[in-house]
Design a protein around this motif. Structure first.
Motif, PDB file in Angstrom:
ATOM      1  N   GLN A  35      39.318  37.685  49.701  1.00 18.23           N
ATOM      2  CA  GLN A  35      38.441  38.327  49.592  1.00 18.23           C
ATOM      3  C   GLN A  35      38.758  39.832  48.905  1.00 18.23           C
ATOM      4  OE1 GLN A  35      35.830  37.617  49.748  1.00 18.23           O
ATOM      5  NE2 GLN A  35      34.782  38.515  48.503  1.00 18.23           N
ATOM      6  N   ASP A  50      29.359  35.843  44.181  1.00 17.24           N
ATOM      7  CA  ASP A  50      29.573  35.513  45.494  1.00 17.24           C
ATOM      8  C   ASP A  50      28.748  34.448  46.635  1.00 17.24           C
ATOM      9  OD1 ASP A  50      31.404  35.831  48.294  1.00 17.24           O
ATOM     10  OD2 ASP A  50      30.885  37.587  48.526  1.00 17.24           O
ATOM     11  N   GLY A  97      34.935  34.658  41.519  1.00 21.31           N
ATOM     12  CA  GLY A  97      34.721  33.791  42.657  1.00 21.31           C
ATOM     13  C   GLY A  97      35.442  33.130  43.447  1.00 21.31           C
ATOM     14  N   TYR A 120      39.005  39.079  44.881  1.00 21.78           N
ATOM     15  CA  TYR A 120      37.677  39.247  44.465  1.00 21.78           C
ATOM     16  C   TYR A 120      36.820  40.727  44.265  1.00 21.78           C
ATOM     17  CZ  TYR A 120      37.655  34.120  45.627  1.00 21.78           C
ATOM     18  OH  TYR A 120      38.134  32.362  45.359  1.00 21.78           O
ATOM     19  N   HIS A 161      26.253  38.759  44.656  1.00 16.58           N
ATOM     20  CA  HIS A 161      25.445  37.563  45.370  1.00 16.58           C
ATOM     21  C   HIS A 161      24.324  36.613  45.169  1.00 16.58           C
ATOM     22  CE1 HIS A 161      28.087  39.553  48.487  1.00 16.58           C
ATOM     23  NE2 HIS A 161      28.176  40.657  47.744  1.00 16.58           N
ATOM     24  N   CYS A 220      32.736  39.318  39.849  1.00 13.89           N
ATOM     25  CA  CYS A 220      32.572  38.374  41.039  1.00 13.89           C
ATOM     26  C   CYS A 220      31.413  37.831  41.471  1.00 13.89           C
ATOM     27  CB  CYS A 220      33.367  38.936  42.110  1.00 13.89           C
ATOM     28  SG  CYS A 220      33.677  37.527  43.337  1.00 13.89           S
ATOM     29  N   SER A 246      29.825  42.730  41.428  1.00 14.96           N
ATOM     30  CA  SER A 246      29.719  41.633  41.965  1.00 14.96           C
ATOM     31  C   SER A 246      28.236  41.189  42.539  1.00 14.96           C
ATOM     32  CB  SER A 246      30.134  41.854  43.894  1.00 14.96           C
ATOM     33  OG  SER A 246      31.156  41.802  43.691  1.00 14.96           O
TER      34      SER A 246
END
Length: 292
Positions: free
Chosen positions: A148, A106, A13, A151, A159, A104, A157
């Motif tokens: 991106q 983010d 990330g 990633y 957030h 990842c 992922s």
């Protein structure tokens, strides 16, 4: 990764998405080691990261970074926090996928900038070399956009914009628990290759390759031929997206010898229903769609 179970958790990330703080908490919860590749880089080189950038340049830094990643991935039961640019190297991406569940972290550019601004108050060392120009927010946006696609190759992922480090760590642990068995039995990571093949998915009846990359729609027909496909091609596309790529996709398929037909799914959440799925299956059934 073959059929072996993933041995580590690798966090990727952009900078200031929380990799270090979240990684430490994940390691604490699992009783694992925590490894920060930035710390390994400093240990290997005897210099701070800003010093490496200013004295030796980015290329030298990336070479040291790759060696640090190789050392970190050599063991097992480790939570590995990587630098924001480690994904730029194809070999490093393949190494991470072979040796762990890749998650990842983010965050929006504005969130990253806010965290960077807060960290900068702690001292000049907190300001990352690639963001030392006159427009750090603009630089964040452009750098993040360029990285991106890489990633996006992560297995999962999270957030972190509205999450505490503890909450984000909980999501990472949940991803580990869900994916470690699935990845060991269902997905065989493909070796780094020039054709962009990212993985091979194996089901009870067949296997198929997955390709990830920018600007490869024009190669769709050729890739399908190489995968042993022929004849008709049935596409399912978002009605809002299809008009933008229709010409390129159809031309590519026709040049590969395919006869394409497209089913457009209405844009929006309303199309995610059993009724919408039944309409799609009916469309395929009428055309007697099958692999052949």
């Amino acid at each position: 990764m073959g059929t072996a179970s993933p041995r580590n958790i690798v966090l990727t990330g952009f900078m200031f998405t929380g990799k270090s703080s979240v990684g430490r908490e994940v390691a604490r919860r699992l009783g694992w080691r925590f490894i920060d590749t930035d710390d390994l880089i400093v240990e290997m080189s005897g210099k701070s990261i800003p010093e490496i950038f200013s004295q030796e340049g980015e290329a030298s830094f990336r070479a040291i970074e790759k060696r640090a990643l190789e050392e970190a991935c050599a063991g097992e039961r480790a939570v590995i926090s990587t630098g924001g640019g480690v994904v730029l190297d194809r070999g490093s991406r393949a190494l991470m996928v072979r040796n762990g569940v890749v998650v990842c972290l983010d965050a929006r550019p504005e969130t990253i900038y806010s965290r960077l601004h807060a960290a900068a108050k702690a001292g000049p060392a907190a300001v990352r070399p690639l963001l030392s120009g006159p427009d750090p927010l603009g630089r964040i946006r452009s750098l993040k956009e360029s990285r991106q696609p890489f990633y996006a190759e992560a297995h999962w992922s999270v957030h972190t914009d509205a999450l505490t480090p503890g909450e984000a760590a909980g999501e990472v642990v949940r991803a580990w628990e869900m994916l470690r068995w699935r990845l060991s039995s269902a997905v065989e990571a493909a070796p780094a290759s020039a054709d962009g093949q990212a993985a091979i998915v194996t089901t009870s009846t067949q296997s198929y390759p997955v390709f990830v990359g920018w600007g490869i729609l024009g190669q769709l027909g050729e890739r399908m031929k190489e995968a042993g496909l022929r004849g008709r091609a049935f596409l399912v596309a978002d009605a809002g997206v299809w008009p933008h790529y229709q010409q390129k996709v159809l031309e590519s398929l026709k040049s590969g010898g395919f006869a394409p037909e497209c089913y457009q799914v209405p844009a929006g959440e309303g199309s995610k229903s059993l009724a919408a799925a039944q309409r799609l299956y009916s469309w395929l059934a009428v055309r007697r769609a099958e692999r052949g």
